[in-house]
Motif scaffolding. Structure first.
Motif, short mmCIF file in Angstrom:
data_model
loop_
_atom_site.label_atom_id
_atom_site.label_comp_id
_atom_site.label_asym_id
_atom_site.label_seq_id
_atom_site.Cartn_x
_atom_site.Cartn_y
_atom_site.Cartn_z
N MET A 58 0.85 -1.18 0.00
CA MET A 58 0.00 0.00 0.00
C MET A 58 0.89 1.24 0.00
N VAL A 59 0.62 2.15 -0.93
CA VAL A 59 1.37 3.40 -1.05
C VAL A 59 0.41 4.56 -0.88
N SER A 60 0.74 5.48 0.00
CA SER A 60 -0.06 6.69 0.16
C SER A 60 0.85 7.90 -0.01
N THR A 61 0.39 8.86 -0.80
CA THR A 61 1.17 10.06 -1.10
C THR A 61 0.29 11.28 -0.92
N SER A 62 0.79 12.27 -0.25
CA SER A 62 0.06 13.53 -0.08
C SER A 62 1.05 14.67 -0.15
N GLY A 63 0.58 15.85 -0.53
CA GLY A 63 1.49 16.97 -0.63
C GLY A 63 0.81 18.24 -1.12
N LEU A 64 1.61 19.29 -1.19
CA LEU A 64 1.16 20.59 -1.66
C LEU A 64 2.13 21.11 -2.71
N THR A 65 1.60 21.83 -3.69
CA THR A 65 2.43 22.42 -4.74
C THR A 65 2.06 23.88 -4.92
N TYR A 66 3.08 24.72 -5.01
CA TYR A 66 2.89 26.15 -5.30
C TYR A 66 3.62 26.46 -6.60
N SER A 67 2.93 27.12 -7.53
CA SER A 67 3.55 27.52 -8.79
C SER A 67 3.06 28.90 -9.18
N ASP A 109 9.53 31.45 -13.92
CA ASP A 109 8.54 30.40 -13.66
C ASP A 109 9.04 29.57 -12.47
N LEU A 110 8.27 29.58 -11.39
CA LEU A 110 8.68 28.92 -10.15
C LEU A 110 7.65 27.88 -9.73
N GLU A 111 8.14 26.72 -9.30
CA GLU A 111 7.26 25.68 -8.77
C GLU A 111 7.95 25.00 -7.59
N VAL A 112 7.24 24.92 -6.47
CA VAL A 112 7.77 24.32 -5.25
C VAL A 112 6.75 23.31 -4.74
N SER A 113 7.22 22.11 -4.37
CA SER A 113 6.33 21.05 -3.89
C SER A 113 6.89 20.45 -2.61
N GLY A 114 5.99 20.10 -1.70
CA GLY A 114 6.32 19.35 -0.51
C GLY A 114 5.44 18.12 -0.44
N LEU A 115 6.04 16.93 -0.30
CA LEU A 115 5.30 15.67 -0.36
C LEU A 115 5.63 14.78 0.84
N PHE A 116 4.68 13.93 1.17
CA PHE A 116 4.92 12.86 2.15
C PHE A 116 4.43 11.56 1.53
N GLU A 117 5.27 10.53 1.61
CA GLU A 117 4.93 9.23 1.03
C GLU A 117 5.19 8.13 2.04
N HIS A 118 4.27 7.18 2.09
CA HIS A 118 4.42 6.06 3.02
C HIS A 118 4.11 4.76 2.28
N ARG A 153 5.63 -14.81 8.25
CA ARG A 153 4.76 -13.64 8.30
C ARG A 153 5.62 -12.45 8.65
N THR A 154 5.64 -11.45 7.80
CA THR A 154 6.50 -10.30 8.04
C THR A 154 5.91 -9.06 7.38
N ARG A 155 6.39 -7.94 7.77
CA ARG A 155 5.98 -6.68 7.15
C ARG A 155 7.08 -5.65 7.33
N ASN A 156 7.11 -4.67 6.43
CA ASN A 156 8.07 -3.57 6.53
C ASN A 156 7.41 -2.30 6.02
N ALA A 157 8.04 -1.19 6.32
CA ALA A 157 7.48 0.11 5.93
C ALA A 157 8.61 1.09 5.65
N MET A 158 8.28 2.08 4.82
CA MET A 158 9.24 3.13 4.50
C MET A 158 8.47 4.45 4.37
N SER A 159 8.97 5.48 5.03
CA SER A 159 8.35 6.81 4.96
C SER A 159 9.34 7.80 4.36
N SER A 160 8.81 8.77 3.62
CA SER A 160 9.66 9.75 2.94
C SER A 160 9.04 11.14 3.03
N PHE A 161 9.86 12.10 3.41
CA PHE A 161 9.51 13.52 3.32
C PHE A 161 10.29 14.09 2.15
#
Length: 223
Positions: free
Chosen positions: A11-20, A28-37, A77-85
């Motif tokens: 399962m992948v979830s991604t959320s963020g904001l973008t300003y342009s 021409d300027l574009e800035v983004s901040g994202l979080f992904e899990h 039975r196992t599981r792992n996770a990775m988070s990214s800013f």
């Protein structure tokens, strides 16, 4: 009789904001901040039964007397996770010169807490040479873009919990018990890579013929 069940869920979830924004038609300027899990779950189960009754060849009901034939069981039975800013930046001037930059801060459960989180970055630039005034009258060249980049990346340790000591069932002298199967390593770390890339994209004869050339140097450490 053999049967195995393997269930893998990601399962992948991604959320963020973008300003342009475009300033004065030149900037021409574009800035983004994202979080992904990312979460991975794995469940497996298997068994092998002996003394199969030929009248029931395709079902575990045909396995012989368990007092005579001991089935073999397996599974995990196992599981792992990775988070990214993640932070992204793009700036373009006059539709000719572009600067890209990124920074990400990653954490993986497959690594010990002391090395679990690490930051990585990249920078790049590109030049749309065809849009320069001295190239406007060169009809043979339809497109010419020159670019370069440098960045750092990494891969987490592939085994879920290899940094922990593990135990398993063993037999000795006719008895069954538990014993260490892996000593673990609390100093496991990421596999790091640094890469430089320089190249260009060329289009000629109204882009009917396209040529891309790359030069890169990639250095991997902590294999």
């Amino acid at each position: 009789f053999n049967e195995s069940i393997d269930r893998r869920t990601s399962m992948v979830s991604t959320s963020g904001l973008t300003y342009s924004n475009l300033f004065g038609n030149d900037h021409d300027l574009e800035v983004s901040g994202l979080f992904e899990h990312l979460t991975n779950k794995i469940k497996t189960f298997g068994y092998t039964g002996y003394g199969l009754d030929p009248r029931l060849p395709q079902t575990p009901a045909g396995v012989g007397d368990p007092s005579t034939y001991t089935p073999l069981l397996s599974g995990r039975r196992t599981r792992n996770a990775m988070s990214s800013f993640i932070g992204l930046l793009r700036y373009t001037y006059q539709n000719k010169y572009t600067l890209n930059a990124s920074y990400r801060y990653d954490g993986s459960s497959t690594l010990p807490e002391s090395n679990r989180w690490h930051g990585f970055y990249s920078v790049g630039a590109s030049w749309e040479a065809k849009r320069e005034q001295f190239f406007e009258n060169v009809d043979a060249i339809s497109n010419l873009r020159i670019r370069a980049s440098y960045g750092t990346t990494a891969s987490p340790f592939p085994s879920d919990f290899a940094y922990l000591p593990t135990y398993g069932l063993v037999g000795y002298g006719g008895q069954t018990g538990t014993a260490p199967t892996s000593p673990g390593n609390p100093f496991y770390d990421w596999e790091y890579a640094k890469e430089m890339n320089i190249g260009f994209d060329l289009g000629v004869i109204q882009n009917r013929v396209r040529l891309t050339m790359e030069f890169y140097n990639r250095i991997t450490s902590n294999l």
